[in-house]
Design a protein around this motif. Structure first.
Motif, short mmCIF file in Angstrom:
data_model
loop_
_atom_site.label_atom_id
_atom_site.label_comp_id
_atom_site.label_asym_id
_atom_site.label_seq_id
_atom_site.Cartn_x
_atom_site.Cartn_y
_atom_site.Cartn_z
N HIS B 117 3.51 76.09 78.44
CA HIS B 117 2.38 76.75 77.77
C HIS B 117 1.58 75.79 76.91
CE1 HIS B 117 5.61 76.76 74.85
NE2 HIS B 117 4.74 76.95 73.90
N VAL B 118 2.24 74.75 76.37
CA VAL B 118 1.52 73.79 75.54
C VAL B 118 0.52 73.01 76.40
CG1 VAL B 118 1.76 71.72 74.11
CG2 VAL B 118 3.35 73.62 73.82
N PHE B 119 1.01 72.53 77.53
CA PHE B 119 0.14 71.77 78.44
C PHE B 119 -1.00 72.66 78.95
CE2 PHE B 119 -0.84 70.33 82.82
CZ PHE B 119 -1.35 69.08 82.52
N GLN B 120 -0.68 73.86 79.35
CA GLN B 120 -1.70 74.76 79.90
C GLN B 120 -2.71 75.16 78.83
OE1 GLN B 120 -2.08 75.31 83.04
NE2 GLN B 120 -0.17 74.37 83.70
N ALA B 121 -2.22 75.52 77.64
CA ALA B 121 -3.11 75.97 76.58
C ALA B 121 -4.02 74.85 76.09
CB ALA B 121 -2.30 76.53 75.41
N ASN B 177 8.01 73.15 72.17
CA ASN B 177 8.66 74.27 71.48
C ASN B 177 10.13 74.43 71.87
OD1 ASN B 177 5.59 75.77 71.58
ND2 ASN B 177 6.77 75.93 69.70
N LEU B 178 10.63 73.59 72.74
CA LEU B 178 12.01 73.68 73.24
C LEU B 178 12.27 75.05 73.87
CD1 LEU B 178 13.96 72.10 70.21
CD2 LEU B 178 12.77 70.92 72.03
N CYS B 179 11.24 75.63 74.49
CA CYS B 179 11.38 77.00 75.00
C CYS B 179 12.11 77.05 76.33
CB CYS B 179 10.01 77.66 75.15
SG CYS B 179 9.08 77.16 76.61
N ARG B 180 12.16 75.92 77.04
CA ARG B 180 12.92 75.75 78.27
C ARG B 180 12.31 76.47 79.47
NH1 ARG B 180 18.87 76.86 77.73
NH2 ARG B 180 19.06 75.15 79.18
N ARG B 181 11.06 76.85 79.34
CA ARG B 181 10.42 77.49 80.49
C ARG B 181 10.28 76.48 81.64
NH1 ARG B 181 5.56 79.62 82.61
NH2 ARG B 181 5.81 81.83 83.02
N CYS B 182 10.07 75.23 81.28
CA CYS B 182 9.92 74.19 82.31
C CYS B 182 11.20 74.04 83.11
CB CYS B 182 9.52 72.86 81.67
SG CYS B 182 10.68 72.23 80.45
N ALA B 183 12.34 74.15 82.42
CA ALA B 183 13.62 73.96 83.11
C ALA B 183 13.86 75.03 84.17
CB ALA B 183 14.76 73.96 82.10
N GLN B 184 13.30 76.21 83.91
CA GLN B 184 13.47 77.29 84.88
C GLN B 184 12.82 76.98 86.22
OE1 GLN B 184 11.90 80.70 82.88
NE2 GLN B 184 13.83 81.78 83.04
N THR B 185 11.81 76.14 86.19
CA THR B 185 11.09 75.89 87.43
C THR B 185 11.46 74.56 88.07
OG1 THR B 185 9.27 74.82 86.27
CG2 THR B 185 9.10 77.19 86.55
N LEU B 190 16.66 70.36 86.05
CA LEU B 190 16.65 69.47 84.88
C LEU B 190 15.82 70.09 83.76
CD1 LEU B 190 16.02 66.19 86.87
CD2 LEU B 190 18.21 67.25 86.30
N ASP B 191 16.10 69.65 82.55
CA ASP B 191 15.52 70.29 81.38
C ASP B 191 14.78 69.26 80.52
OD1 ASP B 191 14.94 71.77 79.16
OD2 ASP B 191 16.90 72.71 79.03
N ASN B 192 13.46 69.32 80.56
CA ASN B 192 12.67 68.39 79.74
C ASN B 192 12.87 68.63 78.25
OD1 ASN B 192 10.79 66.35 80.88
ND2 ASN B 192 10.37 68.04 82.28
N SER B 193 13.17 69.87 77.90
CA SER B 193 13.31 70.16 76.47
C SER B 193 14.50 69.42 75.87
CB SER B 193 13.45 71.67 76.23
OG SER B 193 14.77 72.09 76.45
N VAL B 194 15.49 69.15 76.69
CA VAL B 194 16.66 68.45 76.15
C VAL B 194 16.25 67.01 75.78
CG1 VAL B 194 17.82 67.40 78.16
CG2 VAL B 194 19.17 68.44 76.41
N GLY B 436 4.98 80.24 70.19
CA GLY B 436 4.25 79.08 69.67
C GLY B 436 4.94 78.50 68.43
N GLY B 437 5.86 79.30 67.86
CA GLY B 437 6.56 78.83 66.66
C GLY B 437 7.96 78.31 66.96
N GLY B 438 8.33 78.30 68.25
CA GLY B 438 9.69 77.89 68.63
C GLY B 438 9.98 76.43 68.33
N GLY B 439 11.27 76.11 68.28
CA GLY B 439 11.69 74.72 68.07
C GLY B 439 11.40 74.23 66.66
N GLY B 440 11.17 75.16 65.74
CA GLY B 440 10.96 74.78 64.34
C GLY B 440 9.52 74.85 63.90
N PHE B 441 8.58 75.06 64.82
CA PHE B 441 7.16 74.99 64.47
C PHE B 441 6.76 76.09 63.47
CE2 PHE B 441 5.77 72.74 68.65
CZ PHE B 441 6.66 71.73 68.37
N ALA B 442 7.41 77.24 63.56
CA ALA B 442 7.05 78.33 62.64
C ALA B 442 7.41 77.96 61.20
CB ALA B 442 7.76 79.61 63.05
N VAL B 443 8.34 77.02 61.07
CA VAL B 443 8.80 76.63 59.74
C VAL B 443 8.01 75.43 59.21
CG1 VAL B 443 10.86 75.86 58.45
CG2 VAL B 443 11.12 77.40 60.41
N MET B 444 7.51 74.61 60.13
CA MET B 444 6.87 73.34 59.75
C MET B 444 5.45 73.58 59.27
SD MET B 444 8.49 71.29 62.98
CE MET B 444 7.30 70.00 63.03
#
Lengths: 299, 535
Positions: B117-121, B177-185, B190-194, B436-444
């Motif tokens: 979603h980051v790349f697309q948005a 966001n470490l959301c792991r949507r990429c890994a599903q596809t 493999l998991d880019n978020s890792v 959009g707040g995943g991976g700590g962004f909502a806190v940062m």
């Protein structure tokens, strides 16, 4: 004899290096859980559900469908379902190459079957063509079809993947020299196979090579087949040392990471492994001061 | 096409690699000009101190530019030493397998970019392509390991190792966001978020460079005071007392939060941010659990009243310490199970991420509160009137609960039973997009990072919300409710609705699932949502 030794070496190297790679991953310490849903075998697999959807899940017997797990594995292995669903264009290039490789695996087994059949005194060919014996004819034609289809699909697929990588600006940006070389290597081995096939459409010389290898006798092959065997053998040695060994990586990626949702229940065998891991865990590896402290704020 | 390549990461600091122009368009009514706030300029002092040369934003405020040549050398050496540790079983045992697999086997097919979603948005900015980040790390590693040899170039080791490349990589780890949507596809599983997470871990655990709000004012504060909010035991107890009084005033019934009740069946742990920002949420839990007759308690002990564990986003050492502190609080109370309130990363941290970190007495079962809430609805223990929730409701799926834990249906069943105008977002369930707040962004909340979050990482979710409510969006007399059963997601929605003025303009509301449940309880004669009383 040199060619025979080379082929023995190539096959052995492929097996040994592949097992070595698998062993390397198998010996990794128990990973933290990093599963990703849907996990095949879970009752809620159709929408991505897990055992966590039930209150007090640990008090209920786990329902795992082995058929569901194997089905997912087969769909991925045989049809590359994930790529088909998520990147259809790429699938049209990649699947023919992989299907071609699978068919070449089958072709190798059929060559073996043909060589053994002939060693037991039943030739697959007669002076006027293919043997009239059903088994011999079946092996002959199956070998011919699988061999040609395998080489053809591998050639087309690897060429398409190579062209796509060169033509697509985004792919080109990220593709390394090694990756071009890998595809080119596969393509070269496949094209040499096509050339060898054009001189021997029934793969009789290939069968002769396998028979010679089974008998530990010198391999006799013409120039096209020799070139093909050298390239093919070199490819066998090369593949497990590269990321083309993803036939191993993919197993671990799914079974030890994405689909590994085995819970650490009290008193379970997994808990004993976890316990051993925790005892052996090094405590002084990273440099930041906070990593040295085990302080949890509680006195 | 964006011509940026991974080796551009080592360009001089004066060159900013990306800027936020031509973002993904939003649907009506945000397709009109001036509906979206503009960007604020980057301060010059930030450029001097932090790394703004990636995209002009500062995510990691502890990632400061080395001041001298020797500091630069030390910075690079520390990074390389940390890089080695990522590949060592002694230092990275828990992530060695997923990290090595993602590092070694990526076919660079680009499927992950379509899912991100980051790349697309961002409108397809190359720097946000998941592959760009992971390939930069790969190329740095190859450059490091095969210095000067032809093999380095052949295998992709073409990124110059300088401080700027490493600073940019450190920032880039906080654009995922470490959301792991990429890994599903990924066709190879493999998991880019890792990789993004491991870069964060390297910077934190080896170089001591993690965002202040995740580390010093996050995990460190939690281990010191008991909560990442800084709320100590006394403040927690005061808050509970306040909530109890407020409930009595509003509903006319006294509810008592059981605290430190030894031997209770359930230890309920919330994200402590709820007590301060959304007290109606823990209050609703108290109402539901009490009315359903559950045997439950809360803990006032260290970390026992705060389910958060920011460590899972950036630091294994911190994650482990917090997890063990929470388990200890439960063990001391002698509860049978730990139940996590509405917090996505806390769900995953407690139930999944820390599952293989404790044994014996500390190995206390952990579970989501959603199945319990679903059972309350099913059992008929409480009488609900769904017509009280007769306004459009959509459900946000927190990635950590859905994609990484497989809890998908219970929350839907509740909404289907209690919200007549429930509608799904598209896509949803395990295919959802991050808030959009995943991976700590909502806190940062440091410097201009929230602006990037709202413009880019939250953009896809905002688009989904507008689409879900498209039939009613422009009518401000109709409240539209985003059910976000996760504290950090709620934080992202709060900021999003404020940034785009969607509440003020179009009456888009947000909150958790228990608030909807209490709002539908037949025994109360007034709505639980105060904003509902205005209509």
């Amino acid at each position: 004899m040199l060619l025979a030794v080379f082929m023995y070496t190539a096959v052995t190297a492929f097996v040994v290096f592949s097992l070595g790679k698998a062993r390397q991953y198998a010996r990794h310490p128990l990973a933290n859980r990093w599963e990703l849903y849907p996990v095949p075998g879970e009752p809620g697999v159709s929408y991505g559900g897990s055992y966590y959807e039930e209150a007090e899940w640990w008090t209920r017997p786990r329902q795992i469908s082995r058929a569901g797990q194997y089905g997912a594995v087969l769909q991925e292995m045989l049809f590359m379902k994930s790529l088909f669903v998520n990147q259809r264009k790429f699938w049209w290039f990649s699947y023919p190459m992989h299907l071609g490789i699978y068919l070449l695996g089958l072709f190798t087994l059929l060559l073996l079957a043909g060589a053994v059949t002939e060693m037991f005194g039943m030739p697959l060919t007669a002076s006027d063509g293919v043997s009239s014996h059903t088994w011999a004819a079946l092996v002959y034609w199956a070998t011919a079809v699988a061999g040609f289809a395998g080489i053809f699909l591998t050639t087309c697929g690897s060429a398409a993947l190579l062209i796509n990588r060169v033509a697509d600006g985004t792919l080109r940006k990220y593709t390394t020299g090694a990756e071009y070389f890998n595809l080119f290597f596969i393509l070269a081995a496949a094209v040499s196979g096509l050339v060898a096939w054009s001189t021997d459409p029934g793969f009789n010389y290939n069968r002769g090579v396998v028979a010679a290898m089974l008998a530990f006798a010198p391999v006799r092959a013409g120039l096209p087949l020799t070139v093909h065997l050298v390239l093919f053998g070199a490819l066998l040695i090369y593949i497990p040392r590269t990321k083309m060994s993803h036939y191993i990586g993919k197993y671990f990626a799914y079974h030890k990471v994405l689909w590994d949702n085995e819970p650490n229940l009290k008193g379970s065998a997994l808990e004993r492994i976890v316990e051993k891991n925790l005892v052996n865990r090094p405590r002084d590896g990273w440099s930041s001061p906070h990593t040295k402290s085990t302080e949890t704020g509680k006195s | 096409m964006d011509k940026l390549k991974p080796h551009d990461m080592s360009r001089p600091p004066a060159e900013q690699l990306a800027s936020l122009d031509h973002l993904m368009p939003l649907p009506p009514p945000y397709d009109k000009q001036d509906m979206e706030p503009g960007l604020k300029p980057v301060k010059d002092t930030w450029r001097e101190t932090y790394c703004t040369s990636l995209d002009g934003f500062v995510g990691n405020d502890n990632l400061k530019r080395p001041g001298s040549k020797s500091e630069e050398e030390e910075f690079i050496n520390k990074f390389l030493s940390g890089l080695d540790k990522l590949f060592a079983r002694e230092t990275n045992s828990g992530f060695l397998t997923p990290f090595n697999l993602a590092f070694e086997y990526c076919a660079r097919c680009g499927v992950c970019s379509e899912a991100c979603h980051v790349f697309q948005a961002s409108g397809g900015k190359e720097v946000y392509r998941p592959l760009f980040r992971s390939d930069t790390l790969r190329r740095l590693y190859k450059s490091y390991k095969k210095q000067g040899r032809p093999a380095a170039r052949f295998t992709g080791g073409s990124v110059g190792i300088n401080a700027e490349a490493l600073l940019r990589l450190g920032e880039l780890a906080y654009r995922c966001n470490l959301c792991r949507r990429c890994a599903q596809t990924c066709p190879l599983g493999l998991d880019n978020s890792v990789i993004a997470r491991e870069i964060r871990a390297l910077f934190s655990m080896e170089m001591g460079m993690a965002p202040t709000l995740l580390h010093e004012r996050g995990t460190v504060l939690q281990l010191k005071t008991g909560s990442s909010t800084g709320m100590n035991k006394n403040a927690f107890l005061d808050n509970i007392e306040f909530i109890e009084e407020d409930l009595y005033e509003r509903l006319g019934k006294k509810y008592k939060f059981p605290i430190d009740k030894k031997g209770a069946d359930i230890l309920l742990i919330h994200n402590a941010g709820e007590f301060l920002s959304w007290p109606d949420n823990p209050a609703a839990f108290a109402i539901l659990f009490t009315e359903a007759g559950l045997d439950w308690t809360m803990s006032s002990e260290l970390a026992g009243y705060d389910a958060v564990n920011y460590g899972i986003w950036y630091d294994d050492a911190q994650a482990r310490k917090i997890s063990l502190a929470q388990r200890r609080a439960a063990r001391e109370l002698g509860v049978r199970r730990i139940v996590i309130g509405e917090c996505g990363h806390a769900h995953r941290a407690a139930a999944v991420s820390s599952d293989r970190l404790a044994v014996g007495e500390d190995n206390i079962p952990r579970e989501s509160s959603f199945p319990i809430l679903q059972d309350i609805v099913r059992s008929g223990a409480i009488k609900f009137d769904p017509l009280r929730n007769n306004f459009p409701v959509t459900l946000h799926d927190p990635c950590n609960i859905v994609r990484s834990m497989g809890v998908v249906m219970p929350q839907r069943q509740i909404l289907r039973a209690l919200c007549p105008q429930f509608r799904e977002m598209a896509p949803h369930g395990v295919n959802n997009y991050c808030c959009g707040g995943g991976g700590g962004f909502a806190v940062m909340r440091n410097m201009n990072f929230p602006e990037w979050e709202m413009k880019v990482s939250a953009r896809m979710k905002f688009k989904q919300i507008l689409e879900a409510f498209q039939d009613k969006i422009e009518d401000p007399t109709i409240p539209k409710y985003i059910c976000a059963p996760c504290s950090n997601c709620k934080g992202a929605f709060r900021d999003m609705l404020n940034y785009y003025q969607a509440t003020a303009r179009f009456n888009v509301q947000y909150g958790g699932i228990v608030e909807l449940m209490v709002n539908a309880m037949a025994m109360f004669d007034r709505p639980y949502f105060e904003w509902l009383e205005e209509f």
